[in-house]
Enzyme design. Structure first.
Site, PDB file in Angstrom:
ATOM      1  N   CYS A 123      17.594 -44.333  -5.895  1.00  0.00           N
ATOM      2  CA  CYS A 123      18.641 -44.263  -4.873  1.00  0.00           C
ATOM      3  C   CYS A 123      18.617 -42.947  -4.108  1.00  0.00           C
ATOM      4  CB  CYS A 123      20.007 -44.473  -5.517  1.00  0.00           C
ATOM      5  SG  CYS A 123      20.263 -46.148  -6.143  1.00  0.00           S
ATOM      6  N   ASP A 167      31.901 -50.898   1.122  1.00  0.00           N
ATOM      7  CA  ASP A 167      32.071 -51.346  -0.266  1.00  0.00           C
ATOM      8  C   ASP A 167      30.719 -51.696  -0.866  1.00  0.00           C
ATOM      9  OD1 ASP A 167      34.384 -51.778  -2.065  1.00  0.00           O
ATOM     10  OD2 ASP A 167      35.368 -52.462  -0.229  1.00  0.00           O
TER      11      ASP A 167
END
Length: 331
Positions: free
Chosen positions: A18, A51
């Site tokens: 990530c 989100d």
């Protein structure tokens, strides 16, 4: 079959995990141009606040949660890389309070550099995680890619009335973190030295299913997972969306064993520095050192849940308070 030990997967990619995400500020500027006028009545969660997944209501008692996540290797072992990437992709469903139902593999593979047997090991790692999560893994898509990449597109289900979202935080609520941080630093250390952090691998291959279930059982409605934007980046998004200020006790944030030593040796991902640069204009850092701030912004891979509420066994690292001049306060 080629000897798997003859290949270090992390050496075939510029970034890792990530930490190779597009910087958050740049990403928001890009996505901002694509935001529709507003969600439809059945699109409960879209791109409004960033989100963890999109949510569509299909009946009064059921919603579909969808997400996609993939990245370059964070470890050299192909099977473990598959486990980590799958665990990370499934986390988005758990972070919304959902249960994964089916996943599709997303694979990019440099066919001229790495043998197909290694790609099979990556896929096997992902399938085993899917089985552990009681999630079907059914096919997917692959491309010939200069860098190895793997992840999943996951579909799950959730109760629309009990979703976990980032825009529902309330003042006076504690903040809990379900996994220690430091995977970005330790993955950078692994790439540079070839040394393996068993503690980091354990964190990255642990599903967030149990933490999600605990949050739902406790009646909690606000959570996110901590991945590429770091603890501070994801907390900033949560506090901003909820129109509150988040206070973090930096000494209460747990670190994976070896994280500080690796950071002091210079193994800090570029993504962690970009994360910190993004949140600093909105943050009161007090007297906290740059080293501690960088660790709080460390770009995580397959991190834990950051929950607006108190969970058994999870350390409380701060609290939400009414909105102040700074969105984040570090003490």
């Amino acid at each position: 079959m080629a000897d798997p030990g003859a290949f270090r997967l992390t050496q075939y990619a510029r970034g890792g995990g990530c930490a190779c995400k597009i910087p958050p500020g740049e990403l928001e500027e890009t996505i901002g141009r694509l935001v529709p006028d507003g969600p439809g009545t059945d699109l409960i969660v879209g791109v409004e606040h960033g989100d963890d997944g999109a949510v569509v209501r299909i009946s009064p008692a059921m919603a579909v949660v969808v997400t996609a996540d993939f990245f370059t290797p964070v470890v050299d072992d192909a099977y473990t890389f598959g486990q980590i990437a799958a665990t990370n992709a499934l986390s988005d469903i758990y972070a919304m309070g959902g249960q994964p139902l089916v996943a599709l593999n997303l694979l990019g593979w440099p066919r001229d550099k790495l043998p197909a047997e290694l790609a099979a090991e990556v896929l096997r790692g992902g399938m085993d995680v899917g089985h552990a999560a009681h999630c079907h893994v059914a096919g997917g898509h692959s491309i010939d890619d200069p860098e190895p990449k793997y992840g999943m597109a996951v579909t799950g289900t959730a109760d629309p009335a009990t979703l976990l979202r980032i825009d529902t935080g309330q003042p006076g609520v504690p903040l809990s973190l379900t996994k220690p941080i430091g995977t970005g630093v330790l993955n950078a250390w692994h790439k540079a030295t070839g040394e393996i952090s068993a503690a980091a691998v354990e964190v990255m291959t642990t599903l967030n299913a149990g933490a999600s279930q605990l949050a739902l059982a406790a009646g909690i409605r606000c959570a996110t997972d901590v991945t590429g934007f770091g603890l501070l980046g994801h907390l900033f998004k949560l506090a901003r969306a909820s129109e509150v200020t988040a206070i973090v006790d930096h000494a209460a944030v747990p670190l994976i064993e070896g994280t500080r030593t690796a950071a002091q040796a210079g193994h800090m991902p570029g993504g962690s520095r970009r994360n910190l640069d993004w949140v600093l204009p909105h943050t009161d850092t007090g007297a906290v050192s740059e080293e501690d701030l960088l660790l709080l912004a460390d770009a995580q891979t397959s991190g834990g849940l950051l929950v607006a509420g108190e969970l058994p066994g999870a350390p409380v690292i701060g609290e939400l308070v009414p909105r102040r001049d700074s969105v984040l306060i570090i003490r």
